[in-house]
Design an enzyme around this catalytic site. Structure first.
Site, short mmCIF file in Angstrom:
data_model
loop_
_atom_site.label_atom_id
_atom_site.label_comp_id
_atom_site.label_asym_id
_atom_site.label_seq_id
_atom_site.Cartn_x
_atom_site.Cartn_y
_atom_site.Cartn_z
CG ASN A 9 -1.67 1.26 1.43
OD1 ASN A 9 -1.79 2.06 0.51
ND2 ASN A 9 -2.21 1.46 2.63
CE LYS A 11 0.40 3.42 4.90
NZ LYS A 11 0.19 3.57 6.32
CG HIS A 95 -5.77 1.57 5.15
ND1 HIS A 95 -5.35 2.52 6.05
CD2 HIS A 95 -4.70 0.75 4.95
CE1 HIS A 95 -4.07 2.30 6.35
NE2 HIS A 95 -3.67 1.23 5.69
CD GLU A 97 -2.95 5.31 6.81
OE1 GLU A 97 -2.99 5.52 5.58
OE2 GLU A 97 -1.97 4.80 7.38
CD GLU A 167 -3.47 -2.90 7.15
OE1 GLU A 167 -2.36 -3.08 6.65
OE2 GLU A 167 -4.12 -1.85 6.97
N GLY A 173 2.48 1.84 10.69
CA GLY A 173 3.41 2.96 10.57
C GLY A 173 4.12 3.32 11.87
CB SER A 212 5.40 -2.18 11.77
OG SER A 212 4.92 -0.87 12.06
N GLY A 233 2.82 -1.18 4.26
CA GLY A 233 2.87 0.24 3.92
C GLY A 233 4.30 0.68 3.66
C1 PEP Z 1 -0.66 0.00 5.90
O1 PEP Z 1 -0.62 1.16 5.54
O2 PEP Z 1 -1.59 -0.73 5.55
C2 PEP Z 1 0.43 -0.49 6.75
C3 PEP Z 1 0.35 -1.69 7.25
O3 PEP Z 1 1.49 0.36 6.95
P1 PEP Z 1 2.93 -0.03 7.61
O4 PEP Z 1 3.39 -1.28 6.96
O5 PEP Z 1 3.79 1.14 7.30
O6 PEP Z 1 2.68 -0.21 9.07
#
Ligand code: PEP
Length: 249
Positions: A9, A11, A95, A97, A167, A173, A212, A233
């Protein structure tokens, strides 16, 4: 045996140059060791460019959002037909966010899931709890309700052509990855919830972990029995990290 997925992703990151170099590096580095599926989800503006760049490779293309509407007076939105036209096979829905910042309630997420399937896109349904919800011991209640809202709208059979992603919001993040056991516990709960409604679909459904994931922790997460890949991400923007994650599939 469920096929593992490495999904990136991106973003709201990127440029034409970055799209070209990142896809070029991923294409060049994807070895035959990568037995799983590979999906990238750039921002809307780079989908057409990405579609050309992945042609002839095993990389699949997804969008990060979809409108529930078909066409017309919906300024700033993208319909499912448009995403298909641009070369997408998948789309992220729910998601965290979008849930936290853009008003994507569970009902709206369910409508987006339905809109995606209406045009043949595979929705990647994201669910996850906040840190407060985890500390209050309500993780299962929260993710169970997020999942059930979709099932109530589209029916459990619709999950057959979808992907689920767990998630935890506190892991996105932040560099704080869920432990493999923590991820497995929630994945097993999600699968049990679906087993109760359709055991065959529950068995074949891929449940990705996101939060992460990086080249160093992907293998131990993917080794858990109910973890069928990662939604990534930050590490999906670094070709060496993303390629290590692909290799872990
Ligand atoms: C995401 O944006 O779906 C995500 C898991 O981000 P990250 O891997 O940076 O934690």
């Amino acid at each position: 045996m469920r096929k593992i997925i490495a999904a990136g992703n991106w973003k709201m990151n990127g440029s034409r140059d970055m799209t070209a170099s990142l896809i070029g590096e991923i294409r060049a580095g994807l070895s035959r060791d990568c037995r799983g599926e590979v999906l990238i989800c750039p921002a809307f503006g780079y989908l057409a460019q990405a579609a050309e760049l992945i042609e002839g490779s095993k990389i699949q293309l997804g969008a990060q959002n979809i409108s529930t509407e078909k066409s017309g007076a919906h300024t700033g939105e993208m319909s499912g037909d448009m995403l298909v036209d641009l070369g997408c096979s998948h789309v992220l829905v729910g998601h965290s966010e979008r849930r936290a910042m853009y008003g994507d309630t569970s009902d709206l997420v369910a409508a987006k899931f339905e809109a995606a399937q209406r045009v043949g896109l595979i929705p990647v349904l994201c669910v996850g709890e906040t840190l407060e919800e985890r500390e209050a011991d309500t993780t299962e209640t929260v993710v169970g309700a997020q999942l059930q809202t979709v099932i109530d709208r589209v029916g459990v059979d619709a999950l057959e052509s979808s992907v689920l992603a767990y998630e935890p919001v506190w892991a996105i993040g932040t560099g704080k990855t869920a432990t493999p056991d923590q991820a497995q516990q929630v994945h097993a709960f999600l699968r049990r919830t679906i087993v109760a409604q359709n055991a065959k679909i529950a068995d074949s459904l891929r449940i990705l972990y996101g939060g992460s994931v990086n080249g160093g922790n992907a293998a131990e997460l993917f080794a858990m029995p109910d973890v069928d890949g990662g939604l990534v991400g930050g590490a999906s923007l670094k070709s060496d990290q993303f390629l290590d994650i692909c290799a872990a599939t």
